[in-house]
Design an enzyme around this catalytic site. Structure first.
Site, PDB file in Angstrom:
ATOM      1  N   SER A 132       0.866  -1.176   0.000  1.00 40.60           N
ATOM      2  CA  SER A 132       0.000   0.000   0.000  1.00 40.60           C
ATOM      3  C   SER A 132       0.904   1.228   0.000  1.00 40.60           C
ATOM      4  O   SER A 132       1.812   1.331  -0.825  1.00 40.60           O
ATOM      5  CB  SER A 132      -0.933  -0.036   1.216  1.00 40.60           C
ATOM      6  OG  SER A 132      -1.774   1.100   1.256  1.00 40.60           O
TER       7      SER A 132
ATOM      8  N   TYR B 252      -5.144   8.307  -6.642  1.00 40.46           N
ATOM      9  CA  TYR B 252      -4.158   7.381  -6.094  1.00 40.46           C
ATOM     10  C   TYR B 252      -4.521   7.023  -4.654  1.00 40.46           C
ATOM     11  O   TYR B 252      -4.521   5.854  -4.266  1.00 40.46           O
ATOM     12  CB  TYR B 252      -2.761   7.996  -6.155  1.00 40.46           C
ATOM     13  CG  TYR B 252      -1.696   7.171  -5.482  1.00 40.46           C
ATOM     14  CD1 TYR B 252      -1.134   6.068  -6.121  1.00 40.46           C
ATOM     15  CD2 TYR B 252      -1.247   7.484  -4.200  1.00 40.46           C
ATOM     16  CE1 TYR B 252      -0.159   5.300  -5.508  1.00 40.46           C
ATOM     17  CE2 TYR B 252      -0.279   6.729  -3.576  1.00 40.46           C
ATOM     18  CZ  TYR B 252       0.273   5.636  -4.234  1.00 40.46           C
ATOM     19  OH  TYR B 252       1.237   4.883  -3.611  1.00 40.46           O
TER      20      TYR B 252
ATOM     21  N   LYS C  49      -5.492   3.382  -2.641  1.00 39.65           N
ATOM     22  CA  LYS C  49      -4.790   2.850  -1.473  1.00 39.65           C
ATOM     23  C   LYS C  49      -5.702   2.746  -0.252  1.00 39.65           C
ATOM     24  O   LYS C  49      -5.657   1.767   0.482  1.00 39.65           O
ATOM     25  CB  LYS C  49      -3.552   3.712  -1.166  1.00 39.65           C
ATOM     26  CG  LYS C  49      -2.482   3.651  -2.253  1.00 39.65           C
ATOM     27  CD  LYS C  49      -2.037   2.205  -2.543  1.00 39.65           C
ATOM     28  CE  LYS C  49      -0.921   2.118  -3.545  1.00 39.65           C
ATOM     29  NZ  LYS C  49      -0.505   0.735  -3.845  1.00 39.65           N
TER      30      LYS C  49
END
Length: 276
Positions: A134, A148, A152
């Site tokens: 991660s 993004y 995650k």
């Protein structure tokens, strides 16, 4: 004890470093990447330890096929490392629909499908370990990395749930959360064209920091990989490993602030219950 690992995204960055470190210590590695020729040198050096397959995590059918072949050819895989990912950079308004879709499909859906493909095989062999790479960006957020961060934060929620589902089968999960690190991440950023409207905003500030080098990359990628590798031998598996002082300080500050805000809403939360 020799272990067998399945790793995605092994051409560069964490995946490449991990593959090299594992082979050097005598482990076996099933390495997947979009361009298998990138590992030709390692294949020649470790012909009995390295198994290589072409894989694009955007292809669900290919993920299941490659995973099945790896388990069939190698007999047992002890650790599955979901590492393939990249960064998308730009204010949310600057990003194109195609960029957003590719980011979600690669980082989030690709990781989800990889884990789903591994689970039947791990159950059949009575357990194993999954390391999901991660980021500190799975618990904090910077301007210009909104999608993004969505991937995650999303994969961390997925892992938290799946870990509970498969714990009875001896399958454990670890989320690795590196901070800013000099790998190929910055070079591989998919950057959206800047809009003038954002020049004098936090978004513009982060863009300038990346361009002029003032966005500090403090992590040591080799040390981080070694910690990820060592985590596979810990029992029980650590649910998270925070990698780098920047990640520690950033995540600690974010969690402290979040907890304080939650405590401040205790009476409001309790007031929303059904009457006794």
């Amino acid at each position: 004890m020799q272990r067998t690992w399945f790793i995605t995204g092994t051409s560069t960055g964490f995946g490449r470093i991990m593959t090299e470190r594992l082979l050097a210590r005598g482990d076996r590695v099933a390495a997947t990447l979009r361009s298998p020729n990138a590992l030709a040198e390692l294949q020649a050096k470790y012909p009995k330890q390295l198994w290589v397959a072409q894989l694009d995590v955007l292809d669900d059918a290919a993920i299941r096929d490659v995973m099945a072949r790896a388990f069939s050819d190698l007999g047992r895989i002890d650790v599955v490392v979901s590492n393939a990912a990249y960064g998308l950079f730009g204010a949310a308004e600057e990003l194109s629909n195609a960029q957003i879709k590719r980011q979600l499909d690669t980082n989030l859906l690709g990781s989800i499908q990889l884990i789903r493909a591994a689970l039947p095989h791990l159950r059949k062999q009575d357990g194993g370990r999954v390391i999901q790479v991660s980021s500190e960006g799975g618990q904090i957020a910077y301007p210009n990395f909104s999608v993004y961060h969505a991937t995650k934060w999303g994969i961390e929620g997925f892992v938290e749930s799946v870990a509970q589902e498969v714990a009875p089968f001896g399958i454990e999960f670890t989320l690795a959360e590196p901070g800013p690190t000099p790998t190929n991440f910055a070079a591989g950023l998919d950057a959206a064209p800047a809009m003038d409207d954002y020049v004098d905003t936090p978004s513009g500030g982060v863009r300038r920091a990346l361009l002029d080098g003032s966005f500090k990359l403090t992590g040591n990628p080799v040390k981080m990989v070694d910690i990820m590798i060592d985590s596979a031998g810990q029992a029980p598996a650590p649910r998270r490993i925070t990698l780098g002082s920047t990640a520690y300080e950033s995540i600690r500050a974010a969690l402290t602030e979040r907890l304080a805000r939650l405590e401040g809403q205790k009476s409001v939360a309790q007031a929303a219950d059904l009457d006794a």
